[in-house]
Design an enzyme around this catalytic site. Structure first.
Site, mmCIF file in Angstrom:
data_model
loop_
_atom_site.group_PDB
_atom_site.id
_atom_site.type_symbol
_atom_site.label_atom_id
_atom_site.label_comp_id
_atom_site.label_asym_id
_atom_site.label_seq_id
_atom_site.Cartn_x
_atom_site.Cartn_y
_atom_site.Cartn_z
ATOM 1 N N LYS A 1 65.976 120.671 71.659
ATOM 2 C CA LYS A 1 66.324 121.690 72.656
ATOM 3 C C LYS A 1 66.308 121.066 74.036
ATOM 4 O O LYS A 1 65.339 120.371 74.331
ATOM 5 C CB LYS A 1 65.310 122.836 72.569
ATOM 6 C CG LYS A 1 65.597 123.996 73.505
ATOM 7 C CD LYS A 1 64.534 125.070 73.382
ATOM 8 C CE LYS A 1 64.830 126.206 74.360
ATOM 9 N NZ LYS A 1 63.827 127.242 74.363
ATOM 10 N N LYS B 1 61.482 119.116 72.708
ATOM 11 C CA LYS B 1 61.910 120.099 73.705
ATOM 12 C C LYS B 1 61.756 119.463 75.078
ATOM 13 O O LYS B 1 60.667 119.034 75.451
ATOM 14 C CB LYS B 1 61.050 121.359 73.597
ATOM 15 C CG LYS B 1 61.413 122.418 74.613
ATOM 16 C CD LYS B 1 60.581 123.674 74.417
ATOM 17 C CE LYS B 1 60.917 124.728 75.449
ATOM 18 N NZ LYS B 1 60.106 125.940 75.265
HETATM 19 ZN ZN LIG Z 1 56.433 128.851 76.557
#
Ligand SMILES: [Zn+2]
Length: 367
Positions: free
Chosen positions: A291, A238
């Site tokens: 992501k 992420k």
């Molecule tokens: Zn968070």
């Protein structure tokens, strides 16, 4: 006489003149026609043969979208009685518990199989106690959804930022002008949160915080309490991204100070992303996620190729808002653009795509 090479390069112009009845170029035209046929006979491979009709294109298509690929994110809030639109994300709402259960049911009726739940609590504090409260907003919503649609796969976001008064994803210590997000103290709370979600009926817990060692801590906690069938979808790679802006309005989770770059990844790094994914798999992740989506398709591809694990991608709020903005201005056709984006993500290796268009996609694909 000209060499065939020269003839070939000049062929089109005299050929056209000859067909207009220019007698003087008749002899030349014969040569050119010969050269032309000589050239096309060499074209054994004509990829366009298989693009001639929609049936032929369907026959050889490599990537197919299916409603089962998509996960619908849902925002459930303790603070709303009635759906509240999120200004930066047209078509996305904060929902009450009753509404979220109805919405989940409607999603299932459309052919979707999974939802991803985010909770917005009434109260926030320094220990994120709403995140792991037995009657917290996500736990309550899970029970409501499971009573309406027991077969729907419920995935829960496991993070603390929505529940922390300062909006960071972990326990924070402030020293003068500096702050630190404490790792090991945070993962204890994350494991408690995941356990409370599992106990309330989550099929999959999805830690999105990017603390070190949280997947292992969650797996250990779940197994110790008899939830060895609850799966973990880790937000493994992420990135600290500019594309999360609209989400923070939706989840009411912007950090009150500083940014998230001490825990989310530097978007310049791909080798590090692979190391992060390897660690999460080693600690017990069943599904790994990349992501955001479009700026990270290289990472997605490498993760899917290297590890072969079920791989998810989150097409995030900023990516959604960008397309919506262009559609509102009449610059893009929404259906065409979205189907192309989703096909691209699947082609790049995504087994699972989390997207705010999941409902529309299920409708479009059913036609
Ligand atoms: Zn968070």
């Amino acid at each position: 006489m000209q060499t065939p090479d020269v003839v070939r390069r000049q062929a089109p112009i005299p050929f056209i003149q000859a067909t207009r009845g220019d007698a003087g170029s008749c002899l030349l035209a014969t040569h050119f026609r010969y050269a032309y046929h000589h050239l096309v006979r060499k074209l054994v491979h004509r990829p366009r043969r298989l693009r001639r009709s929609s049936a032929l294109r369907n026959l050889v298509r490599e990537t197919h979208l299916n409603a089962h690929n998509f996960v619908l994110p849902l925002f459930v809030s303790e603070k709303v009685q009635q759906r509240r639109p999120i200004a930066s994300m047209p078509g996305v709402f904060q929902l009450s518990v009753r509404e979220v259960a109805d919405e989940a049911r409607a999603a299932q009726d459309l052919g979707l199989q999974a939802v991803l739940l985010f909770g917005i609590p009434e109260q926030k504090d320094e220990q994120a106690s709403g995140a792991y409260a037995e009657n917290g907003i996500v736990q309550t919503a899970l029970r409501a959804i499971k009573s309406k649609c027991p077969d729907l796969v419920t995935i829960t976001d496991v993070c603390l930022c929505e529940y922390m008064s300062h909006g960071h994803c972990g326990v924070t210590r402030i020293d003068g002008n500096h702050f630190r997000v404490l790792n090991d103290e945070t993962i204890e709370l994350l494991a408690r949160t995941a356990l409370s979600h599992a106990a309330a009926g989550a099929d999959i817990v999805a830690p999105s915080d990017m603390m070190d060692g949280r997947v292992g801590a969650i797996r250990e906690m779940l197994d110790a309490r008899g939830f060895d069938q609850t799966a973990i979808m880790s937000y493994a790679a992420k990135f600290a991204s500019a594309f999360y802006g609209p989400f923070r309005e939706a989840a009411e989770s912007p950090p009150q100070f500083g940014d998230r770059r001490s825990y989310q990844m530097d978007f310049a790094n791909s080798k590090e992303a692979l190391r992060e994914v390897a660690l999460d798999i080693k600690e017990g992740a069943d599904i790994v996620m990349v992501k955001p989506a479009l700026p990270y398709m290289d990472i997605l591809w490498r993760v899917r190729e290297r590890f072969g694990k079920p791989t998810a991608v989150y097409h995030v709020s900023g990516e959604y808002a960008m397309v919506k903005g262009a559609v509102e201005k009449g610059l893009l056709n929404e259906r065409d653009a979205v189907l192309e984006i989703m096909t691209g993500l699947k082609r790049a290796g995504a087994d699972i795509i989390v997207t705010y268009w999941a409902r529309e996609l299920a409708r479009w694909l059913a036609k």
